[in-house]
Scaffold this motif. Structure first.
Motif, PDB file in Angstrom:
ATOM      1  N   THR A 134       0.847  -1.173  -0.043  1.00  0.00           N
ATOM      2  CA  THR A 134       0.099  -0.096  -0.025  1.00  0.00           C
ATOM      3  C   THR A 134       0.918   1.349  -0.033  1.00  0.00           C
ATOM      4  OG1 THR A 134      -0.134   0.081   2.454  1.00  0.00           O
ATOM      5  CG2 THR A 134      -1.772  -1.127   1.484  1.00  0.00           C
ATOM      6  N   THR A 135       0.226   2.346  -0.189  1.00  0.00           N
ATOM      7  CA  THR A 135       0.907   3.519   0.128  1.00  0.00           C
ATOM      8  C   THR A 135       1.056   4.181   1.282  1.00  0.00           C
ATOM      9  OG1 THR A 135      -1.229   4.836  -0.260  1.00  0.00           O
ATOM     10  CG2 THR A 135       0.107   4.443  -2.354  1.00  0.00           C
ATOM     11  N   VAL A 136       0.570   3.407   2.393  1.00  0.00           N
ATOM     12  CA  VAL A 136       0.660   3.920   3.670  1.00  0.00           C
ATOM     13  C   VAL A 136       1.873   3.674   4.329  1.00  0.00           C
ATOM     14  CG1 VAL A 136      -0.493   3.622   5.821  1.00  0.00           C
ATOM     15  CG2 VAL A 136      -1.910   3.451   3.835  1.00  0.00           C
ATOM     16  N   ARG A 137       2.309   4.372   4.818  1.00  0.00           N
ATOM     17  CA  ARG A 137       3.782   4.340   5.525  1.00  0.00           C
ATOM     18  C   ARG A 137       3.469   4.265   6.858  1.00  0.00           C
ATOM     19  NH1 ARG A 137       6.821   8.918   2.213  1.00  0.00           N
ATOM     20  NH2 ARG A 137       5.040  10.189   2.746  1.00  0.00           N
TER      21      ARG A 137
ATOM     22  N   VAL B  48       1.059  12.107  -3.106  1.00  0.00           N
ATOM     23  CA  VAL B  48      -0.403  11.767  -2.892  1.00  0.00           C
ATOM     24  C   VAL B  48      -0.632  11.386  -1.548  1.00  0.00           C
ATOM     25  CG1 VAL B  48      -2.486  10.289  -3.822  1.00  0.00           C
ATOM     26  CG2 VAL B  48      -0.533  11.483  -5.157  1.00  0.00           C
ATOM     27  N   ASP B  50      -2.799   9.302   1.403  1.00  0.00           N
ATOM     28  CA  ASP B  50      -3.401   7.810   1.342  1.00  0.00           C
ATOM     29  C   ASP B  50      -4.749   7.864   0.706  1.00  0.00           C
ATOM     30  OD1 ASP B  50      -1.037   7.248   2.665  1.00  0.00           O
ATOM     31  OD2 ASP B  50      -2.201   6.857   4.618  1.00  0.00           O
ATOM     32  N   ALA B  51      -5.010   6.854  -0.072  1.00  0.00           N
ATOM     33  CA  ALA B  51      -6.187   6.801  -0.750  1.00  0.00           C
ATOM     34  C   ALA B  51      -7.022   5.795  -0.043  1.00  0.00           C
ATOM     35  CB  ALA B  51      -5.665   6.022  -2.461  1.00  0.00           C
ATOM     36  N   GLU B  53      -7.861   2.694   1.533  1.00  0.00           N
ATOM     37  CA  GLU B  53      -7.447   1.385   1.786  1.00  0.00           C
ATOM     38  C   GLU B  53      -7.740   0.937   3.085  1.00  0.00           C
ATOM     39  OE1 GLU B  53      -3.238   2.215   1.529  1.00  0.00           O
ATOM     40  OE2 GLU B  53      -3.170   2.126  -0.890  1.00  0.00           O
ATOM     41  N   SER B  90      -7.992   3.961   5.549  1.00  0.00           N
ATOM     42  CA  SER B  90      -7.552   5.452   5.203  1.00  0.00           C
ATOM     43  C   SER B  90      -8.499   5.834   4.234  1.00  0.00           C
ATOM     44  CB  SER B  90      -6.023   5.519   4.827  1.00  0.00           C
ATOM     45  OG  SER B  90      -5.899   4.640   3.599  1.00  0.00           O
ATOM     46  N   GLN B 115      -3.819  13.488   7.518  1.00  0.00           N
ATOM     47  CA  GLN B 115      -2.507  14.000   7.136  1.00  0.00           C
ATOM     48  C   GLN B 115      -2.480  15.496   6.539  1.00  0.00           C
ATOM     49  OE1 GLN B 115      -2.685  10.963   3.958  1.00  0.00           O
ATOM     50  NE2 GLN B 115      -1.488   9.671   5.013  1.00  0.00           N
ATOM     51  N   GLN B 123       6.259  13.976   6.533  1.00  0.00           N
ATOM     52  CA  GLN B 123       4.701  14.161   6.887  1.00  0.00           C
ATOM     53  C   GLN B 123       4.423  14.864   8.106  1.00  0.00           C
ATOM     54  OE1 GLN B 123       2.952  10.430   5.583  1.00  0.00           O
ATOM     55  NE2 GLN B 123       1.224  10.807   7.154  1.00  0.00           N
ATOM     56  N   PHE B 170      10.823   9.844   7.082  1.00  0.00           N
ATOM     57  CA  PHE B 170      11.019   8.483   6.387  1.00  0.00           C
ATOM     58  C   PHE B 170      12.593   8.443   5.925  1.00  0.00           C
ATOM     59  CE2 PHE B 170       6.658   9.832   5.915  1.00  0.00           C
ATOM     60  CZ  PHE B 170       6.039   9.114   6.418  1.00  0.00           C
ATOM     61  N   ILE B 175      11.955   4.797  10.061  1.00  0.00           N
ATOM     62  CA  ILE B 175      10.906   5.888  10.540  1.00  0.00           C
ATOM     63  C   ILE B 175      11.257   6.646  11.500  1.00  0.00           C
ATOM     64  CG2 ILE B 175       9.021   4.367  11.174  1.00  0.00           C
ATOM     65  CD1 ILE B 175       7.216   6.565  10.305  1.00  0.00           C
TER      66      ILE B 175
END
Lengths: 143, 305
Positions: A134-137, B48, B50-51, B53, B90, B115, B123, B170, B175
């Motif tokens: 996923t894009t989630v970090r 971008v 978070d979409a 998910e 998210s 975010q 971030q 990051f 992290i």
């Protein structure tokens, strides 16, 4: 007693026969008509996250009724030029090998003749994963 | 044992606050996104958010845990079992995330956030979460095999929730984040709310080894005096022969941890972790506390839907 033994032998012979038939049927694209039992274990490699290399030790085993010189190839179908010869068995009716698997893609293992590289049998190792990429970090900790 | 159910009324108040802040931040973030559309070639342009998910997980583990309270131990076999229901979701920058590297509770480890800005290497989020678990002395005594006079008759301590600004940085396989939280304790019959600052930082480094994920982590947290005093201070109405009056000072917590995860199948993974926690020495001056070094060990399985 003899009846039980003969039933057992019959069952074993039948199982072996079915096993051979299955092996041949599984290889519809086999270009050599001789019967071969070809197994690759495990058939799946699981990694924690999609896209990561998966590591496993693959046991390859094959057996034939007649002797033949065969070679084992590893093919990455996503990379067209990626075909690697791993091991060859000259004039043999069976063979076994342990192969180090390291890939983020599915890999195909093929048994081909030594001389003209005709396909005898093949099997695929599927790479799967627990977590989707996923894009989630995330930033986790335990307690 | 010490897990507290959220005070829904209090949670609702926090959510209302968060929503108001979201309204402001969403507006400014949208504007920022529009103004950046024209400079997408800029290397520092935002990535971008978070979409949509989601992921739902169930964690079952065995855990050997300690808490700072005097003479409190895990006594029954089920004290060692932990079941966690973990939901990560998210959508358009909003997120609800559980801590899949911990098995304490779904609620206790959950974070609700937004975010504010997402850059390539860093971030900024706004976070709403429970920072400190509460405890009910009567319930603890009930579950212990021995009487604990220091805790007998003590007022219940509620959980502490906080709204925080979180900066995350990051690295390739690591992290670092730091939360600046405006925290408030829950209110019980005898004690008023306590307000204070919590600064919570953590660094986690991932070491992949074959199919293993090994995380090495270190954290440092600061707790305001009012918050520490709420939990381990002794008020005049709580004084007994075993429990003298005590005003607690502010405190620090340092943590070191190792966590490892290994895939068993497409749905199951094995996980194990060890966390060593050090609280500042002054907390041992409280009659409620008998240790400031805690070792926590967990081993379990995680099912991913």
């Amino acid at each position: 007693m003899y009846s039980s033994v003969s039933k057992g032998i019959s069952l074993l012979v039948y199982s072996l026969y079915i096993g051979f038939i299955s092996a041949v049927k599984a290889d519809d694209n086999t270009t050599v008509s001789t019967k071969v039992a070809f197994s690759v274990q495990p058939q799946q490699c699981v990694t924690l996250r999609q896209g990561r290399d998966c590591f496993a030790t693959i046991t390859v085993h094959w057996q034939k009724l007649t002797e033949q010189s065969l070679c084992l190839y590893q093919i990455n179908t996503k990379q067209t030029a990626s075909q690697k010869q791993l091991i060859c068995w000259p004039k043999s009716n069976k063979g076994q090998a342990s192969v180090a698997f390291e890939s983020s893609d599915n890999l195909t293992y093929q048994l081909r003749t030594l001389q003209d590289k005709q396909l005898v049998a093949e099997a695929e190792i599927v790479v799967s994963w627990v977590h989707k990429n996923t894009t989630v970090r995330r930033r986790w900790r335990l307690f | 044992m010490l897990i507290k159910i959220f005070n829904l009324l209090t949670l609702q108040q926090w959510l209302t606050r968060l929503f108001v802040i979201f309204c402001f931040t969403t507006a400014s973030a949208s504007y920022a996104a529009q103004t950046n559309n024209g400079i997408t070639s800029n290397a520092s342009a935002p990535v971008v958010k978070d979409a949509f998910e989601w992921q739902f997980m169930v964690d079952l583990s065995l855990a050997s845990t300690q808490i700072i309270l005097a003479d409190v131990e895990q006594t029954e076999p089920w004290d060692y079992f932990q079941l966690g229901l973990l939901l990560d979701i998210s959508y358009k920058g909003f997120f609800l995330q559980s801590n899949s590297r911990r098995s304490l509770t779904a609620i206790g480890s959950g974070e609700l956030g937004y975010q504010i800005t997402v850059q390539e290497n860093w971030q900024l989020d706004i976070i709403l979460k429970a920072y400190i678990e509460g405890f009910d002395p009567a319930e603890i005594i009930n579950n212990q095999k021995q009487n604990i006079p220091q805790l007998a008759g003590l007022n219940e301590r509620e959980y502490t929730g906080g709204i925080a600004l979180r900066y995350s940085h990051f690295f390739d396989n690591a992290i670092f984040y730091i939360d600046f939280a405006n925290a408030r304790t829950g209110k019980n019959d005898q004690k008023d709310y306590a307000y204070g600052l919590i600064i919570d930082s953590f660094y986690s480094h991932l070491v992949p080894y074959r199919n293993w994920d090994i995380y090495l982590g270190a954290g440092l947290t600061y707790y305001d005096q009012a918050l520490v005093d709420y939990y381990i201070g002794i008020d005049a109405d709580e004084v007994t022969i075993n429990r003298p009056l005590h005003d607690a000072d502010s405190g620090f917590r340092a943590q070191l941890e190792v966590y490892a995860q290994y895939p068993l199948s497409q749905s199951w993974s094995f996980n194990a972790g060890l966390t060593q926690t050090f609280y500042s020495n002054n907390i041992k001056q409280s009659p409620l506390v008998d240790k400031n070094k805690l070792t926590q060990l967990m081993i379990g399985v995680l099912y991913v839907f």
